[in-house]
Motif scaffolding. Sequence first.
Motif, PDB file in Angstrom:
ATOM      1  N   TRP A   1       6.342   9.903 -15.507  1.00 48.33           N
ATOM      2  CA  TRP A   1       5.343   9.114 -14.838  1.00 48.33           C
ATOM      3  C   TRP A   1       4.316  10.010 -13.983  1.00 48.33           C
ATOM      4  O   TRP A   1       4.976  10.349 -12.958  1.00 48.33           O
ATOM      5  CB  TRP A   1       5.916   7.760 -14.264  1.00 48.33           C
ATOM      6  N   GLU A   2       3.072   9.479 -13.783  1.00 53.28           N
ATOM      7  CA  GLU A   2       2.373   9.629 -12.785  1.00 53.28           C
ATOM      8  C   GLU A   2       1.698   8.514 -11.975  1.00 53.28           C
ATOM      9  O   GLU A   2       0.888   8.697 -11.256  1.00 53.28           O
ATOM     10  CB  GLU A   2       1.284  10.589 -13.269  1.00 53.28           C
ATOM     11  N   ASP A   3       1.997   7.358 -12.342  1.00 48.36           N
ATOM     12  CA  ASP A   3       1.816   6.224 -11.797  1.00 48.36           C
ATOM     13  C   ASP A   3       0.197   5.888 -11.928  1.00 48.36           C
ATOM     14  O   ASP A   3      -0.640   5.634 -10.869  1.00 48.36           O
ATOM     15  CB  ASP A   3       2.049   5.794 -10.568  1.00 48.36           C
ATOM     16  N   ARG A   4      -0.392   6.319 -12.957  1.00 54.16           N
ATOM     17  CA  ARG A   4      -1.923   6.511 -13.260  1.00 54.16           C
ATOM     18  C   ARG A   4      -2.187   5.948 -14.763  1.00 54.16           C
ATOM     19  O   ARG A   4      -1.617   6.164 -15.515  1.00 54.16           O
ATOM     20  CB  ARG A   4      -2.806   7.245 -12.580  1.00 54.16           C
TER      21      ARG A   4
ATOM     22  N   ALA B   1      -4.502   3.605 -19.926  1.00 54.83           N
ATOM     23  CA  ALA B   1      -3.813   4.374 -18.741  1.00 54.83           C
ATOM     24  C   ALA B   1      -3.286   5.348 -19.026  1.00 54.83           C
ATOM     25  O   ALA B   1      -2.553   5.533 -20.239  1.00 54.83           O
ATOM     26  CB  ALA B   1      -2.885   3.362 -18.017  1.00 54.83           C
ATOM     27  N   ARG B   2      -3.190   6.525 -18.422  1.00 53.61           N
ATOM     28  CA  ARG B   2      -2.376   7.723 -18.624  1.00 53.61           C
ATOM     29  C   ARG B   2      -1.037   7.440 -18.754  1.00 53.61           C
ATOM     30  O   ARG B   2      -0.341   8.163 -19.702  1.00 53.61           O
ATOM     31  CB  ARG B   2      -2.538   8.759 -17.297  1.00 53.61           C
ATOM     32  N   ASP B   3      -0.236   6.796 -17.983  1.00 51.61           N
ATOM     33  CA  ASP B   3       1.193   6.435 -18.181  1.00 51.61           C
ATOM     34  C   ASP B   3       1.558   6.067 -19.800  1.00 51.61           C
ATOM     35  O   ASP B   3       2.608   6.178 -20.203  1.00 51.61           O
ATOM     36  CB  ASP B   3       1.648   5.795 -17.030  1.00 51.61           C
TER      37      ASP B   3
ATOM     38  N   GLU C   1       0.885  -1.136   0.124  1.00 53.97           N
ATOM     39  CA  GLU C   1      -0.195  -0.088  -0.110  1.00 53.97           C
ATOM     40  C   GLU C   1       0.815   1.301  -0.001  1.00 53.97           C
ATOM     41  O   GLU C   1       0.155   2.463   0.114  1.00 53.97           O
ATOM     42  CB  GLU C   1      -0.940  -0.138   1.343  1.00 53.97           C
ATOM     43  N   ASP C   2       2.083   1.028   0.002  1.00 51.71           N
ATOM     44  CA  ASP C   2       3.080   2.190  -0.056  1.00 51.71           C
ATOM     45  C   ASP C   2       3.409   2.581  -1.328  1.00 51.71           C
ATOM     46  O   ASP C   2       4.390   2.158  -1.988  1.00 51.71           O
ATOM     47  CB  ASP C   2       4.245   1.928   0.857  1.00 51.71           C
ATOM     48  N   LYS C   3       2.754   3.887  -1.699  1.00 50.98           N
ATOM     49  CA  LYS C   3       3.184   4.280  -3.072  1.00 50.98           C
ATOM     50  C   LYS C   3       4.660   4.828  -3.193  1.00 50.98           C
ATOM     51  O   LYS C   3       4.883   5.094  -4.162  1.00 50.98           O
ATOM     52  CB  LYS C   3       2.041   5.228  -3.313  1.00 50.98           C
ATOM     53  N   THR C   4       5.272   5.109  -2.143  1.00 49.65           N
ATOM     54  CA  THR C   4       6.777   5.554  -2.291  1.00 49.65           C
ATOM     55  C   THR C   4       7.587   4.604  -2.512  1.00 49.65           C
ATOM     56  O   THR C   4       8.668   4.649  -2.955  1.00 49.65           O
ATOM     57  CB  THR C   4       7.246   6.259  -0.990  1.00 49.65           C
ATOM     58  N   VAL C   5       7.207   3.284  -2.267  1.00 49.88           N
ATOM     59  CA  VAL C   5       7.900   2.039  -2.587  1.00 49.88           C
ATOM     60  C   VAL C   5       7.624   1.604  -4.189  1.00 49.88           C
ATOM     61  O   VAL C   5       6.563   1.422  -4.440  1.00 49.88           O
ATOM     62  CB  VAL C   5       7.657   0.912  -1.771  1.00 49.88           C
TER      63      VAL C   5
ATOM     64  N   ALA D   1       5.246   2.975 -12.372  1.00 47.77           N
ATOM     65  CA  ALA D   1       4.912   1.892 -11.135  1.00 47.77           C
ATOM     66  C   ALA D   1       3.524   1.191 -11.514  1.00 47.77           C
ATOM     67  O   ALA D   1       3.387  -0.167 -11.421  1.00 47.77           O
ATOM     68  CB  ALA D   1       4.827   2.686  -9.700  1.00 47.77           C
ATOM     69  N   LEU D   2       2.738   1.909 -12.234  1.00 45.76           N
ATOM     70  CA  LEU D   2       1.350   1.295 -12.478  1.00 45.76           C
ATOM     71  C   LEU D   2       1.709   0.282 -13.679  1.00 45.76           C
ATOM     72  O   LEU D   2       0.921  -0.835 -13.732  1.00 45.76           O
ATOM     73  CB  LEU D   2       0.434   2.201 -13.268  1.00 45.76           C
ATOM     74  N   THR D   3       2.484   0.708 -14.781  1.00 48.81           N
ATOM     75  CA  THR D   3       2.888  -0.275 -15.610  1.00 48.81           C
ATOM     76  C   THR D   3       3.507  -1.688 -15.155  1.00 48.81           C
ATOM     77  O   THR D   3       3.361  -2.689 -15.695  1.00 48.81           O
ATOM     78  CB  THR D   3       3.795   0.475 -16.912  1.00 48.81           C
ATOM     79  N   VAL D   4       4.567  -1.511 -14.293  1.00 50.90           N
ATOM     80  CA  VAL D   4       5.077  -2.637 -13.695  1.00 50.90           C
ATOM     81  C   VAL D   4       4.274  -3.508 -13.017  1.00 50.90           C
ATOM     82  O   VAL D   4       4.064  -4.774 -13.210  1.00 50.90           O
ATOM     83  CB  VAL D   4       6.194  -2.225 -12.727  1.00 50.90           C
ATOM     84  N   SER D   5       3.256  -2.668 -12.295  1.00 52.30           N
ATOM     85  CA  SER D   5       2.369  -3.761 -11.465  1.00 52.30           C
ATOM     86  C   SER D   5       1.388  -4.318 -12.441  1.00 52.30           C
ATOM     87  O   SER D   5       1.137  -5.584 -11.990  1.00 52.30           O
ATOM     88  CB  SER D   5       1.413  -2.558 -10.546  1.00 52.30           C
TER      89      SER D   5
END
Length: 273
Positions: free
Chosen positions: A270-273, A252-254, A54-58, A217-221
């Motif tokens: 990147w905005e991770d969204r 996705a935006r990214d 849940e940590d968006k910084t990681v 981060a979104l793409t990787v997830s």
Amino acid sequence: MSQPAEKPAAVEPVLLRRDSNGIATLTLNRPAQRNSLSEALMAALSDELKLIAEDKTVRVVVIAANGPAFSAGHDLKEMTARRQDEDRGRRYYQNIMRQCSALMQSIVRLPKPVIARVHGIATAAGCQLVASCDLAIAAEGTRFATPGVNIGLFCSTPMVALSRNLSRKHAMEMLLLGEMIDAARAAEFGLINKVVPADQLDSAVLDFAGKIASKSALTVSIGKEAFYEQLEKGLAEAYDYASDAMVKNMLARDAEEGIGAFIEKRDPKWEDR
């Protein structure tokens, strides 16, 4: 005159965490026990992974270890002590195996890549931990084994992770012979990605982690989840699933930003969204 009571020695935590530049490093910290996976260590690792999810910084996780070994597997002394239970430890062993299996699955399901930084030895459930991570880099001199067959306890749960990383013949070689293999052989088997000199281990891990952390981060997830999901499906179903994942990703935006940046020959933001 009575002497003042000595303060009890501080108990070292079994798991350490350090965050830097989007990389969370979780360090197994039972060096005297060769980082065997005790109940407490598995619980601490599971709890920390839940927080990281849940940590968006990681953006990337590294699992490392203190002392001379990465992990020697389950804590056999802890397990053997429960043979004195009324049921000879049956309930305890069931719970331990469920706990370990849940931990390994949580690594696979974590929406962030996990890199194993391996040195010394990784045996039994310690080898399972390496195989459960998305990537693994080992220092020269590191050795790996699933030696349970040598002590009458076949490495059946490590087998699940091994058989999903290695070819069948290589997995069975490790499981049936129970012998140590060196890092070069482990790389040939597909258990690890790379072998480096010990003094270059940190820089090699940081190189992998830093490159991944620079991505969306979104793409990787999306990609990590899709990778493991499609592996368990038949060919046609896997393509259907992966196609849906790509549509989701494309919207996705990214993805819009990344493709636009590629066409315009600029760095993406990147905005991770």
